[in-house]
Design an enzyme around this catalytic site. Sequence first.
Site, PDB file in Angstrom:
ATOM      1  N   ASP A   6     -55.287  15.021  -1.072  1.00  0.00           N
ATOM      2  CA  ASP A   6     -55.243  13.660  -1.606  1.00  0.00           C
ATOM      3  C   ASP A   6     -54.819  13.780  -3.061  1.00  0.00           C
ATOM      4  OD1 ASP A   6     -55.648  11.109  -2.579  1.00  0.00           O
ATOM      5  OD2 ASP A   6     -57.831  11.198  -2.492  1.00  0.00           O
ATOM      6  N   LYS A  68     -49.365   9.577 -11.830  1.00  0.00           N
ATOM      7  CA  LYS A  68     -48.944   9.211 -10.483  1.00  0.00           C
ATOM      8  C   LYS A  68     -48.233   7.858 -10.478  1.00  0.00           C
ATOM      9  CE  LYS A  68     -50.903   8.256  -5.881  1.00  0.00           C
ATOM     10  NZ  LYS A  68     -52.110   8.353  -5.043  1.00  0.00           N
ATOM     11  N   GLU A 145     -52.195   6.929   2.641  1.00  0.00           N
ATOM     12  CA  GLU A 145     -53.614   7.076   2.321  1.00  0.00           C
ATOM     13  C   GLU A 145     -54.527   6.256   3.244  1.00  0.00           C
ATOM     14  OE1 GLU A 145     -53.640   6.174  -1.833  1.00  0.00           O
ATOM     15  OE2 GLU A 145     -52.602   8.024  -2.373  1.00  0.00           O
ATOM     16  N   ASP A 168     -57.810  -0.101   0.341  1.00  0.00           N
ATOM     17  CA  ASP A 168     -57.817   1.091  -0.510  1.00  0.00           C
ATOM     18  C   ASP A 168     -57.486   0.714  -1.954  1.00  0.00           C
ATOM     19  OD1 ASP A 168     -57.449   3.499  -1.774  1.00  0.00           O
ATOM     20  OD2 ASP A 168     -55.796   4.193  -0.522  1.00  0.00           O
TER      21      ASP A 168
END
Length: 565
Positions: A6, A68, A145, A168
């Site tokens: 992850d 990210k 994800e 999420d």
Amino acid sequence: MIIGIDLGTTNSAAAVWKDGAATLIPNRLGQTLTPSAVSIDDDGTLLVGLAARERQASHPHATASAFKRYMGTRRTTRLGDRNYSAEELSALVLRSLKEDAEAFLGESVTEAVITVPAYFNDQQRKATHRAGELAGLRVERLINEPTAAALAYGIHNLEREARFFVFDLGGGTFDVSIVEIFEGIIEVRASTGDNQLGGEDFNELLIGLMRARFADAWKASERDDALYQKIREQAERARRDLTTAASATMRMIWKDEPYELEVQAAEFEAQAAPLIERLREPVLRALRDSDLRPEALSDIILIGGATRMPIVRRAVARMFGRFPNATVNPDEAVALGAAVQAGLKARDSALREVVVTDVCPYSLGVNISRQLPGGGFEHGLFSPILERNTVIPASRVHSFETIQDNQTEVLFGIYQGEARLVRDNVAIGETRVKVPRGPAGQQIQVRFSYDVSGLLEVDILVEKSGQRTSLVINDDHVGDEAAIAERRAALAALKTHPREDELNRAALARGEKCFENFLGDDRAIIDHLITQFQAVLDGQDPRAVDHARKDFHEALDRIEGERFL
């Protein structure tokens, strides 16, 4: 050996499918979460993880985090004497996770399943793939994800048909997916989200409150990055405190002056109302795209650390009219699910055969022109060929025609997005096609084929001439082994911290940060603690160092409060 990773905005984690279960892999500090942070120490040593994050406030110009959010862009961050792209910084985090996994498993790790936000576009996915290659990993698959989270909740073990809504909200991105299990197939029905919404944005609200409160005192320093990082750390602490308390206090020292602000939960929630409202549209879009009503869902699954906030959980409960499921640690679910996918790839006998499908997160299409009633033309329109949330692998063909007499070629620009005009979408490629002279209206067939690895093949047929043109949409570096090898060698040449030293480096970095954050007697005590710990380090007795480090952290906990990841 293949592992699941992850790669998160705030924290990253790795897990492995072993002995019939997904197991989190502890890093060299014994923790399952590794901060997604990179820093260059004063001697040029590269620090990754907690040691880097602890330097964020004290060395903001030598530390990078939350990169990210810039995957797939040309943005770079300067650390030391060179610039790093977001994918290179991500590669350093991935390499650290790879080394930790090899130490834990006692064997070489060569392959990985890496998770990405469901709403990552083609460029962002390819950048993530390259980051894995730069870290020395063969990326077997990129998995969304929310899909990974569904696997962590055991959806692959269900015998009955079921539909799950995965919500999420992580540190930097927000994704939702509707995942269905039926007859041994796990199918993503819809995915959408917001790549610029996450826990960091809620932190910014608290940063704004503190900046406003002390605007006069900080006016001369308002552009100082060190000040921002100090406030940011306190904002993160306060947001976490507000998860369980009615108020939180942000305390810090700036230029030897103490500053303190108490924030009430009600005040924070009022400030956060616009962000909460932004959570609604992706939820509604996913339900519309999958043609489902909320009551048709078996469960609502929460993942991502930011879903711990009471305001978020209440908002989800209001949206669906029931309480969501948060039985799996929201920080760990994605890594555990990636490990399940890795086990499926390895065809582990403990896993029953399950096929995991995915969807196009964005529509894929070409630019076209359209004739207007008055005889003119409107150019730059987007014509989707593969609509968003099409189950992949998929292949679709559309027919187009020339718009002018004696036209000799057609330029097809290939785009990804949802906007009506191509200028508002992401350009991912183009190709020119020759057509024989003749009257307008010559037919051209365009086929898009898209697979689970994110590979797009474009096949074009000019019907009159029979000429075929094929194009594989790829990024400049994807598949360029020489370029990847060169960049990997450059990263490998960087001086990285010795594995056995990182615990001590992280402890000293924390001590130095605390020294800056406090005044008076507390500062004197911290200075004494650092001196004591350094003296034990100089003695080089591993057992004494372990005890001293534990005592050092406990003493800092009493002054600063417990550490957080």
